[in-house]
Design a protein around this motif. Structure first.
Motif, short mmCIF file in Angstrom:
data_model
loop_
_atom_site.label_atom_id
_atom_site.label_comp_id
_atom_site.label_asym_id
_atom_site.label_seq_id
_atom_site.Cartn_x
_atom_site.Cartn_y
_atom_site.Cartn_z
N HIS A 19 -46.05 38.08 -27.32
CA HIS A 19 -47.27 38.66 -26.76
C HIS A 19 -47.50 38.23 -25.31
O HIS A 19 -47.96 39.03 -24.49
CB HIS A 19 -48.49 38.21 -27.59
CG HIS A 19 -48.77 39.09 -28.77
ND1 HIS A 19 -49.17 40.40 -28.65
CD2 HIS A 19 -48.72 38.83 -30.10
CE1 HIS A 19 -49.34 40.92 -29.86
NE2 HIS A 19 -49.08 40.00 -30.75
N THR A 20 -47.19 36.98 -24.99
CA THR A 20 -47.53 36.44 -23.66
C THR A 20 -46.29 36.21 -22.81
O THR A 20 -46.30 35.36 -21.92
CB THR A 20 -48.33 35.13 -23.81
OG1 THR A 20 -47.57 34.19 -24.60
CG2 THR A 20 -49.66 35.39 -24.49
N PHE A 74 -44.65 39.03 -31.54
CA PHE A 74 -45.11 37.79 -32.16
C PHE A 74 -45.93 36.97 -31.17
O PHE A 74 -45.86 37.18 -29.96
CB PHE A 74 -43.90 36.97 -32.64
CG PHE A 74 -43.04 37.68 -33.64
CD1 PHE A 74 -43.28 37.56 -35.00
CD2 PHE A 74 -41.98 38.50 -33.23
CE1 PHE A 74 -42.49 38.22 -35.93
CE2 PHE A 74 -41.19 39.15 -34.14
CZ PHE A 74 -41.45 39.01 -35.50
N ASP A 75 -46.67 36.02 -31.69
CA ASP A 75 -47.41 35.10 -30.83
C ASP A 75 -46.42 34.27 -30.00
O ASP A 75 -45.39 33.84 -30.52
CB ASP A 75 -48.28 34.16 -31.67
CG ASP A 75 -49.44 34.88 -32.34
OD1 ASP A 75 -49.83 35.96 -31.83
OD2 ASP A 75 -49.95 34.37 -33.35
N GLY A 76 -46.77 34.05 -28.72
CA GLY A 76 -45.93 33.20 -27.89
C GLY A 76 -45.37 33.93 -26.69
O GLY A 76 -45.61 35.13 -26.50
N GLY A 77 -44.63 33.20 -25.88
CA GLY A 77 -44.06 33.73 -24.65
C GLY A 77 -42.62 34.15 -24.81
O GLY A 77 -42.21 34.66 -25.87
N HIS A 78 -41.82 33.93 -23.78
CA HIS A 78 -40.43 34.39 -23.79
C HIS A 78 -39.64 33.75 -24.92
O HIS A 78 -38.81 34.39 -25.56
CB HIS A 78 -39.79 34.09 -22.44
CG HIS A 78 -38.48 34.78 -22.23
ND1 HIS A 78 -38.38 36.15 -22.10
CD2 HIS A 78 -37.21 34.30 -22.15
CE1 HIS A 78 -37.11 36.49 -21.93
NE2 HIS A 78 -36.38 35.38 -21.96
N PHE A 79 -39.91 32.48 -25.19
CA PHE A 79 -39.23 31.78 -26.29
C PHE A 79 -40.20 31.64 -27.47
O PHE A 79 -40.43 30.56 -27.99
CB PHE A 79 -38.72 30.42 -25.81
CG PHE A 79 -37.58 30.54 -24.84
CD1 PHE A 79 -36.28 30.65 -25.28
CD2 PHE A 79 -37.81 30.55 -23.47
CE1 PHE A 79 -35.22 30.78 -24.39
CE2 PHE A 79 -36.78 30.67 -22.57
CZ PHE A 79 -35.46 30.79 -23.03
#
Length: 257
Positions: free
Chosen positions: A185-186, A211-216
């Motif tokens: 998402h981010t 999904f929740d979270g950034g690139h990883f």
């Protein structure tokens, strides 16, 4: 795994500057009937010290040798970031040349072919690159903080980003391989809306899953991603041709540029 043949062999490709270690613990969380094979690009992980490859066609050659010319069991490809670029390019080559193609392609945080990279990160100054890598996550703090380690791994990351940020031509035909797309998402480097274009590049898209979270997004807890991967790959296996029909003949070969 031991005993008889695998239900499916799943090859996984890592991100820029990474290695097979990205997928640590995945084997024990996937079905026991699957053969999970995380691969390293030259100059990474178990292949550290080998010359890196910054040309997409040549790195596809390398991985096709690892997969083998005529797999006897169903196999699938998953790639994250740079690994997704490579996995999609391997699939495209097999479709173009009529090889035994995978039964499924999973792409995580992967730029759509034909779109331009937001930044040419391999041209960043050393300080800019280190700050960027720190912000993205996925790189151990010791690599960023130790001058010697950064000298070694910063060069590897820069070389990989040159491969990722180079223009890659758009596909003029959808891939005849079931495809799933995943992202965070981010993720500031590849926002979710930029992943939607993949749905037009496969005859059968099994979904764009965010999904929740950034690139990883899966680094701290891969569980939600792995649950979706299992669901998607099993759906793709249901779509695959029966065992007495060659995997590569499910549909006519579609010439791609």
């Amino acid at each position: 795994m031991g005993g008889g043949p695998a239900e499916v062999r799943l090859f996984a490709f890592h991100h820029a500057g990474g290695s097979h270690a990205l997928y640590q613990g995945w084997r024990n969380r996937l079905p026991a009937s699957w053969d999970f094979q995380p691969l390293d690009a030259p100059g990474h992980g178990k292949l550290f010290g080998q010359p890196q490859i910054d040309d997409l066609d040549r790195i596809v050659d390398h991985f096709l040798e690892r997969i083998g010319p005529d797999p006897t069991e169903p196999y699938a490809l998953f790639g994250h970031s740079m690994g997704g670029l490579i996995a999609s390019a391997v699939t495209r080559r097999l479709v173009t040349e009529g090889g035994t193609r995978p039964v499924w392609l999973g792409l995580s945080a992967t730029r759509v072919p034909g779109s331009l990279a937001a930044m040419q990160r391999h041209t960043f100054s050393d300080e800019q690159l280190r700050d960027y890598v720190r912000e993205m996550g996925g790189t151990p703090a010791m690599v960023l903080e130790d001058p010697y380690m950064w000298q070694v791994f910063g060069s590897i990351i820069r070389n990989d980003l040159k491969l990722v940020d180079s223009p890659h031509p758009a596909y003029d035909r959808p891939l005849p391989v079931p495809l799933s797309v995943y992202g965070g998402h981010t993720d500031t480097s590849l926002p979710p809306e930029q992943l939607a274009g993949w749905s037009d590049l496969a005859e059968k898209c099994l979904g764009v899953h965010i999904f929740d979270g950034g690139h990883f997004y899966f680094s701290s807890d891969p569980g939600p991603l792995l649950e979706q991967v299992v669901t998607d790959l099993r759906a793709a296996l249901d779509l695959a041709p029966p065992p007495d029909r060659p995997l590569g003949s499910a549909t006519p070969t579609v010439p791609l540029p």
